[in-house]
Design a protein around this motif. Structure first.
Motif, mmCIF file in Angstrom:
data_model
loop_
_atom_site.group_PDB
_atom_site.id
_atom_site.type_symbol
_atom_site.label_atom_id
_atom_site.label_comp_id
_atom_site.label_asym_id
_atom_site.label_seq_id
_atom_site.Cartn_x
_atom_site.Cartn_y
_atom_site.Cartn_z
ATOM 1 N N THR A 118 0.844 -1.195 0.000
ATOM 2 C CA THR A 118 0.000 0.000 0.000
ATOM 3 C C THR A 118 0.879 1.245 0.000
ATOM 4 O O THR A 118 1.972 1.245 0.564
ATOM 5 N N ASP A 119 0.402 2.296 -0.645
ATOM 6 C CA ASP A 119 1.180 3.533 -0.698
ATOM 7 C C ASP A 119 0.306 4.659 -1.242
ATOM 8 O O ASP A 119 -0.840 4.440 -1.658
ATOM 9 N N GLY A 120 0.877 5.854 -1.231
ATOM 10 C CA GLY A 120 0.254 7.013 -1.855
ATOM 11 C C GLY A 120 1.249 7.638 -2.814
ATOM 12 O O GLY A 120 2.219 6.990 -3.224
ATOM 13 N N VAL A 121 1.055 8.902 -3.141
ATOM 14 C CA VAL A 121 1.993 9.593 -4.026
ATOM 15 C C VAL A 121 2.561 10.844 -3.368
ATOM 16 O O VAL A 121 3.227 11.650 -4.013
ATOM 17 N N GLY A 122 2.310 11.000 -2.068
ATOM 18 C CA GLY A 122 2.907 12.090 -1.326
ATOM 19 C C GLY A 122 2.547 13.467 -1.852
ATOM 20 O O GLY A 122 1.475 13.681 -2.433
ATOM 21 N N THR A 123 3.455 14.403 -1.688
ATOM 22 C CA THR A 123 3.165 15.780 -2.070
ATOM 23 C C THR A 123 3.404 16.043 -3.555
ATOM 24 O O THR A 123 3.361 17.194 -3.986
ATOM 25 N N LYS A 124 3.610 14.993 -4.333
ATOM 26 C CA LYS A 124 3.548 15.152 -5.792
ATOM 27 C C LYS A 124 2.162 15.643 -6.185
ATOM 28 O O LYS A 124 1.981 16.298 -7.214
ATOM 29 N N LEU A 125 1.179 15.344 -5.327
ATOM 30 C CA LEU A 125 -0.174 15.850 -5.558
ATOM 31 C C LEU A 125 -0.205 17.376 -5.615
ATOM 32 O O LEU A 125 -0.981 17.961 -6.384
ATOM 33 N N LYS A 126 0.614 18.028 -4.812
ATOM 34 C CA LYS A 126 0.658 19.493 -4.830
ATOM 35 C C LYS A 126 1.014 20.006 -6.223
ATOM 36 O O LYS A 126 0.463 21.006 -6.698
ATOM 37 N N LEU A 127 1.953 19.312 -6.876
ATOM 38 C CA LEU A 127 2.338 19.723 -8.224
ATOM 39 C C LEU A 127 1.247 19.399 -9.233
ATOM 40 O O LEU A 127 1.058 20.121 -10.208
ATOM 41 N N ALA A 128 0.525 18.321 -8.990
ATOM 42 C CA ALA A 128 -0.608 17.994 -9.866
ATOM 43 C C ALA A 128 -1.651 19.101 -9.805
ATOM 44 O O ALA A 128 -2.216 19.499 -10.840
ATOM 45 N N PHE A 129 -1.894 19.629 -8.612
ATOM 46 C CA PHE A 129 -2.861 20.718 -8.480
ATOM 47 C C PHE A 129 -2.374 21.966 -9.213
ATOM 48 O O PHE A 129 -3.150 22.656 -9.889
ATOM 49 N N GLU A 130 -1.083 22.258 -9.085
ATOM 50 C CA GLU A 130 -0.537 23.475 -9.683
ATOM 51 C C GLU A 130 -0.435 23.378 -11.204
ATOM 52 O O GLU A 130 -0.708 24.352 -11.911
ATOM 53 N N THR A 131 -0.037 22.216 -11.701
ATOM 54 C CA THR A 131 0.129 22.042 -13.150
ATOM 55 C C THR A 131 -1.170 21.655 -13.833
ATOM 56 O O THR A 131 -1.273 21.726 -15.058
ATOM 57 N N GLU A 132 -2.146 21.209 -13.043
ATOM 58 C CA GLU A 132 -3.410 20.674 -13.554
ATOM 59 C C GLU A 132 -3.179 19.438 -14.435
ATOM 60 O O GLU A 132 -3.944 19.152 -15.350
ATOM 61 N N ILE A 133 -2.115 18.708 -14.125
ATOM 62 C CA ILE A 133 -1.856 17.428 -14.786
ATOM 63 C C ILE A 133 -2.386 16.331 -13.865
ATOM 64 O O ILE A 133 -1.734 15.928 -12.901
ATOM 65 N N HIS A 134 -3.589 15.870 -14.146
ATOM 66 C CA HIS A 134 -4.240 14.864 -13.301
ATOM 67 C C HIS A 134 -4.321 13.496 -13.983
ATOM 68 O O HIS A 134 -4.658 12.505 -13.323
ATOM 69 N N GLU A 135 -4.015 13.450 -15.270
ATOM 70 C CA GLU A 135 -4.223 12.220 -16.032
ATOM 71 C C GLU A 135 -3.209 11.131 -15.723
ATOM 72 O O GLU A 135 -3.455 9.954 -16.015
ATOM 73 N N THR A 136 -2.047 11.497 -15.158
ATOM 74 C CA THR A 136 -0.991 10.505 -14.926
ATOM 75 C C THR A 136 -0.717 10.215 -13.457
ATOM 76 O O THR A 136 0.033 9.287 -13.150
ATOM 77 N N ILE A 137 -1.310 10.981 -12.552
ATOM 78 C CA ILE A 137 -1.027 10.763 -11.135
ATOM 79 C C ILE A 137 -1.530 9.392 -10.680
ATOM 80 O O ILE A 137 -0.987 8.784 -9.749
ATOM 81 N N GLY A 138 -2.556 8.878 -11.362
ATOM 82 C CA GLY A 138 -3.046 7.534 -11.055
ATOM 83 C C GLY A 138 -2.045 6.458 -11.428
ATOM 84 O O GLY A 138 -1.978 5.403 -10.783
ATOM 85 N N ILE A 139 -1.265 6.698 -12.484
ATOM 86 C CA ILE A 139 -0.202 5.754 -12.839
ATOM 87 C C ILE A 139 0.814 5.701 -11.711
ATOM 88 O O ILE A 139 1.275 4.621 -11.308
#
Length: 395
Positions: free
Chosen positions: A117-138
């Motif tokens: 089990t795991d998450g993706v940490g604060t890479k999510l912060k960059l997803a919010f800023e860049t609006e790149i949401h299509e690959t964070i699930g990968i």
């Protein structure tokens, strides 16, 4: 492959020295045992004295007050204390002996179920800023399936948890699409998940993710590192970039640099945002293929803790690693992070993957075959060797 076979052979001479989401359509999974339908909360089984219950201390993510910005930055300055995580694991081990592997093993007939089990940490912060949401699930899928494949397990299924204050259906669809892509890359089923809508809990437009993967491996085929000996070879498989660890430090470096995510990454033809958001490589098919050809004794997923903490996890006591400097291509993004943050070499090596996302410990014979086969379609590097002693050194 960057290095020629001749060059590789030359290197080898050195080695001698809160709503439930419906189930999605899923790909066919072979050799799948009959599993009961699971509730949203995974059942906890009694601890087993021989199990390797997963607890990855290197992935604790916390935030602390800002440093004064003087001197070289460290992961601890950015709010992540790896030593504190290690201490927590030590205390948990007293209550649940056997933890410490990349995945947790549970016996099932002549096989083990392997869970992670795991998450993706604060890479999510960059997803919010860049609006790149299509690959964070990968990224989310990769962090769990890459862990369980280190035992030689084939991923069977994946579950996700998506939490937000207000459900934006279009945004959530993009995230889930990435999870589906990750499951397809690792040939496992997206069995289901949990969508939690919790008003006032997250900032507007933000969300959090967790993932859970289960795989299976025959008991007589488990990769456990027990047969590793001095003189074995370390084979590195390249990463796509930072992957999903170290982003608390990355964000601190970005703030100090004065650059934005839209600025070009120095030394590359992409923006900082594009480079940092590159999805984590899913190594499942490549690693299982290499294991199937024989000679693989141990596998380490290089995440938080870098080479320093992750490679020794697969070694028997009394063994360490020597890493060959300049034996692979360090990506431009790591060079920028180190320069912009004035980060010491040791800190970089304990925080980031530095361009190698997975390390295989193999016999010398297997290493020759792997490096020769790499000419045909994938990249692999001879990055070091196993030695008597402890820890990871460089030369």
């Amino acid at each position: 492959m960057v290095k020629t076979v001749a060059a590789a052979n030359a290197e080898l001479s050195r080695c001698v020295v809160a709503s439930s989401r419906p189930i999605f359509d899923k790909p066919t999974v072979t050799a799948q045992p009959p599993f009961a339908v699971r509730p949203n909360r995974l059942q906890r089984f009694p601890p087993l004295s021989f199990s390797l219950l997963e607890r990855n201390s290197c992935r604790l993510r916390s935030m602390s007050k800002d440093s004064d910005g003087s001197g070289g930055l460290t992961y601890k300055d950015a709010g992540v204390d790896i030593d504190a995580g290690t201490e927590l694991v030590r205390r948990i081990a007293k209550m649940a002996p056997g933890i410490g592997g990349f995945g947790g093993l549970y016996p099932l007939g002549d096989s083990y179920l392997v869970a992670g089990t795991d998450g993706v940490g604060t890479k999510l912060k960059l997803a919010f800023e860049t609006e790149i949401h299509e690959t964070i699930g990968i990224d989310l899928v990769a962090m769990s399936v890459n862990d369980i494949v280190t035992s030689g397990a084939k991923p069977l299924f994946f579950l996700d948890y998506f939490a937000t204050s207000h459900l934006d259906v279009d945004l959530a669809e993009k995230v889930i699409k990435g999870i589906v892509d990750g499951c397809q890359q690792s040939d496992c089923a997206l069995l289901g998940g949990e969508t939690a809508e919790m008003p006032d809990f997250y900032a507007k437009g933000e969300y959090d993710l967790s993932g859970f993967a289960v795989g299976i491996v025959k008991k007589d085929s488990v990769i456990d590192g027990k047969n590793i000996v001095a003189g074995d070879v370390l084979i590195g498989l390249p990463s796509s970039g930072v992957h999903s660890n170290g982003f608390s430090l990355v964000r601190r470096v970005l703030a100090r640099s004065g650059l934005s995510l839209k600025d070009q990454l120095p030394g590359a033809a992409v923006t900082l945002g594009e480079a940092l958001m590159a999805p984590t490589v899913i190594y499942v098919k490549q690693v299982l293929d290499l294991i199937g050809k024989g000679g693989v004794k141990g596998v380490a997923h290089i995440t938080g803790g870098g080479f320093t903490d992750n490679i020794p996890r697969v070694f028997p006591k009394g063994l360490g690693a020597v890493i060959y400097n300049d034996s692979w291509d360090v990506l431009a993004v790591f060079k920028w992070i180190q320069q912009a943050g004035n980060i010491e070499d040791a800190e970089m090596r304990r925080t980031f993957n530095m361009g190698i996302g997975m390390v295989l410990v193999v016999s010398r014979e297997a290493s020759q075959r792997i490096l020769e086969d790499a000419d045909g379609g994938y990249t692999a590097y001879c990055i070091g060797e196993v030695v008597n002693g402890e820890g990871v050194t460089y030369r």
